[in-house]
Design a protein around this motif. Structure first.
Motif, PDB file in Angstrom:
ATOM      1  N   ALA A  96      13.159   8.356  17.441  1.00  0.00           N
ATOM      2  CA  ALA A  96      13.397   6.855  17.462  1.00  0.00           C
ATOM      3  C   ALA A  96      12.034   6.304  18.048  1.00  0.00           C
ATOM      4  O   ALA A  96      11.938   5.265  17.667  1.00  0.00           O
ATOM      5  N   ASP A  97      11.083   6.925  18.641  1.00  0.00           N
ATOM      6  CA  ASP A  97      10.026   6.258  19.081  1.00  0.00           C
ATOM      7  C   ASP A  97       8.682   7.127  18.968  1.00  0.00           C
ATOM      8  O   ASP A  97       8.850   8.395  18.568  1.00  0.00           O
ATOM      9  N   GLN A  98       7.598   6.656  19.361  1.00  0.00           N
ATOM     10  CA  GLN A  98       6.420   7.236  19.244  1.00  0.00           C
ATOM     11  C   GLN A  98       5.434   6.938  20.451  1.00  0.00           C
ATOM     12  O   GLN A  98       4.445   6.706  20.442  1.00  0.00           O
ATOM     13  N   GLY A 141       5.685   2.795  20.933  1.00  0.00           N
ATOM     14  CA  GLY A 141       7.000   1.762  20.933  1.00  0.00           C
ATOM     15  C   GLY A 141       7.768   2.585  19.704  1.00  0.00           C
ATOM     16  O   GLY A 141       7.771   3.874  19.546  1.00  0.00           O
ATOM     17  N   LEU A 142       8.738   1.891  19.277  1.00  0.00           N
ATOM     18  CA  LEU A 142       9.463   2.547  18.228  1.00  0.00           C
ATOM     19  C   LEU A 142       9.104   2.722  16.945  1.00  0.00           C
ATOM     20  O   LEU A 142       8.231   2.280  16.443  1.00  0.00           O
ATOM     21  N   LYS A 143       9.825   3.693  16.162  1.00  0.00           N
ATOM     22  CA  LYS A 143       9.331   4.026  14.654  1.00  0.00           C
ATOM     23  C   LYS A 143      10.108   3.048  14.038  1.00  0.00           C
ATOM     24  O   LYS A 143      11.150   3.341  13.477  1.00  0.00           O
ATOM     25  N   ARG A 144       9.562   1.993  13.760  1.00  0.00           N
ATOM     26  CA  ARG A 144      10.262   0.761  13.040  1.00  0.00           C
ATOM     27  C   ARG A 144      10.830   0.973  11.674  1.00  0.00           C
ATOM     28  O   ARG A 144      11.847   0.821  11.434  1.00  0.00           O
ATOM     29  N   GLY A 179      18.753  -3.608  11.352  1.00  0.00           N
ATOM     30  CA  GLY A 179      17.360  -3.529  10.520  1.00  0.00           C
ATOM     31  C   GLY A 179      16.299  -4.820  10.886  1.00  0.00           C
ATOM     32  O   GLY A 179      15.126  -4.610  11.022  1.00  0.00           O
ATOM     33  N   LYS A 180      17.131  -5.685  10.707  1.00  0.00           N
ATOM     34  CA  LYS A 180      16.403  -7.212  10.640  1.00  0.00           C
ATOM     35  C   LYS A 180      15.746  -7.239  12.197  1.00  0.00           C
ATOM     36  O   LYS A 180      14.750  -7.800  12.235  1.00  0.00           O
ATOM     37  N   ALA A 181      16.348  -7.039  13.159  1.00  0.00           N
ATOM     38  CA  ALA A 181      16.156  -7.180  14.689  1.00  0.00           C
ATOM     39  C   ALA A 181      14.986  -6.265  14.987  1.00  0.00           C
ATOM     40  O   ALA A 181      14.095  -6.567  15.701  1.00  0.00           O
ATOM     41  N   ILE A 182      15.208  -5.047  14.547  1.00  0.00           N
ATOM     42  CA  ILE A 182      14.068  -4.096  14.595  1.00  0.00           C
ATOM     43  C   ILE A 182      12.583  -4.489  13.939  1.00  0.00           C
ATOM     44  O   ILE A 182      11.749  -4.424  14.446  1.00  0.00           O
ATOM     45  N   GLN A 183      12.778  -4.949  12.805  1.00  0.00           N
ATOM     46  CA  GLN A 183      11.720  -5.432  12.059  1.00  0.00           C
ATOM     47  C   GLN A 183      10.901  -6.558  12.565  1.00  0.00           C
ATOM     48  O   GLN A 183       9.830  -6.565  12.635  1.00  0.00           O
ATOM     49  N   GLN A 184      11.775  -7.389  13.084  1.00  0.00           N
ATOM     50  CA  GLN A 184      11.195  -8.581  13.851  1.00  0.00           C
ATOM     51  C   GLN A 184      10.879  -8.515  15.264  1.00  0.00           C
ATOM     52  O   GLN A 184      10.418  -9.339  15.727  1.00  0.00           O
ATOM     53  N   ILE A 196      14.023  -6.395  19.207  1.00  0.00           N
ATOM     54  CA  ILE A 196      14.554  -5.127  19.763  1.00  0.00           C
ATOM     55  C   ILE A 196      13.173  -4.246  20.051  1.00  0.00           C
ATOM     56  O   ILE A 196      12.439  -3.906  19.100  1.00  0.00           O
ATOM     57  N   ARG A 197      13.048  -3.725  21.316  1.00  0.00           N
ATOM     58  CA  ARG A 197      11.666  -2.948  21.625  1.00  0.00           C
ATOM     59  C   ARG A 197      12.062  -1.790  22.220  1.00  0.00           C
ATOM     60  O   ARG A 197      11.091  -0.785  22.419  1.00  0.00           O
ATOM     61  N   LYS A 198      13.166  -1.390  22.724  1.00  0.00           N
ATOM     62  CA  LYS A 198      13.487   0.050  23.253  1.00  0.00           C
ATOM     63  C   LYS A 198      14.701   0.765  22.668  1.00  0.00           C
ATOM     64  O   LYS A 198      15.363  -0.192  21.959  1.00  0.00           O
ATOM     65  N   VAL A 199      14.772   1.813  22.787  1.00  0.00           N
ATOM     66  CA  VAL A 199      15.481   2.621  22.088  1.00  0.00           C
ATOM     67  C   VAL A 199      17.075   2.430  22.554  1.00  0.00           C
ATOM     68  O   VAL A 199      18.063   2.337  22.088  1.00  0.00           O
ATOM     69  N   ARG A 200      17.066   2.187  23.871  1.00  0.00           N
ATOM     70  CA  ARG A 200      18.609   1.709  24.598  1.00  0.00           C
ATOM     71  C   ARG A 200      18.998   0.504  23.686  1.00  0.00           C
ATOM     72  O   ARG A 200      20.038   0.465  23.713  1.00  0.00           O
ATOM     73  N   GLN A 201      18.181  -0.376  23.575  1.00  0.00           N
ATOM     74  CA  GLN A 201      18.716  -1.618  23.133  1.00  0.00           C
ATOM     75  C   GLN A 201      19.189  -1.210  21.638  1.00  0.00           C
ATOM     76  O   GLN A 201      20.223  -2.031  21.138  1.00  0.00           O
ATOM     77  N   VAL A 202      18.613  -0.394  20.878  1.00  0.00           N
ATOM     78  CA  VAL A 202      18.941   0.083  19.519  1.00  0.00           C
ATOM     79  C   VAL A 202      20.400   0.537  19.444  1.00  0.00           C
ATOM     80  O   VAL A 202      21.231   0.244  18.718  1.00  0.00           O
ATOM     81  N   VAL A 203      20.381   1.500  20.431  1.00  0.00           N
ATOM     82  CA  VAL A 203      21.685   2.169  20.680  1.00  0.00           C
ATOM     83  C   VAL A 203      22.850   1.198  21.103  1.00  0.00           C
ATOM     84  O   VAL A 203      24.100   1.340  20.269  1.00  0.00           O
TER      85      VAL A 203
END
Length: 202
Positions: free
Chosen positions: A155-157, A161-164, A178-183, A186-193
């Motif tokens: 999920a990260d590099q 940061g994230l592997k968007r 997906g849109k929130a990640i692209q824009q 969301i900047r942390k893996v915890r937020q994605v989860v």
């Protein structure tokens, strides 16, 4: 002995017992053993590294060693590690992840790793940890796994940061995430989860 010394001594013993009781080791036979678990060799010849055999010391001070392949999970100081046999189509499971973020769960071709459990749910978050040769620093990368998937993705590099793009493809079933990640909302893996488990449809 004074009463204050006995109270102090008793507190130390109780703390040691509680601290040791928080550790456990689960064998592939489903037997659970309790005691002080050690899986990292601290210093000495060769530097800091993982033990080839996981050690557990019981309340009587007796230490027993288990082959890593015979262990399915263990807990150290409240942190749980689960066994995964991971396979990746690259020469190195660690550096290869830069180009191929997918880790297939394959007990036949895979290499055993104990992943640190960060959180579990419909989308679970793990960390793969390793030592670089000749370096005592413990490195890690975040891996994600949906409940029904037979693979995990990176999920990260690291500092980048994230592997968007990877995450956008992985969460095609949840366009809003997906849109929130692209824009970069969301900047942390915890937020994605958290987003996936709380807001994405099952």
């Amino acid at each position: 002995m004074t009463l204050s010394f006995l109270v102090f001594f008793g507190s130390i013993c109780l703390y040691a017992q509680n601290n040791q009781a928080s550790d456990y080791l689960v064998l592939r036979t489903s037997d659970t053993l309790y005691g002080k678990v050690e899986h990292i060799k601290e210093g000495g010849f060769g530097g800091r590294r993982f033990y080839k055999k996981i050690r557990i010391t019981n309340a009587r001070g007796k230490t027993k060693k288990y082959q890593r392949r015979d262990v399915s999970s263990f807990s150290v100081d409240g942190v749980v590690f689960e066994s995964f046999w991971l396979y990746q189509e690259s020469q190195s499971l660690i550096t290869g992840a830069l180009g191929n973020p997918k880790y297939t769960m394959d007990p036949n071709q895979g290499e055993q790793h104990f992943l640190r459990v960060v959180s579990k749910g419909r989308l679970s978050h793990y960390q793969l940890e390793w030592f670089e040769q000749g370096n005592s620093t413990l490195w890690s990368m975040s891996l994600l796994k949906k409940e029904k998937d037979a693979f995990l993705i990176r999920a990260d590099q690291g500092l980048f940061g994230l592997k968007r793009k990877v995450l956008q493809r992985y969460f095609a079933d949840c366009p809003e995430l997906g849109k929130a990640i692209q824009q970069k909302q969301i900047r942390k893996v915890r937020q994605v989860v958290e987003w996936y488990n709380d807001s994405c449809m099952q």
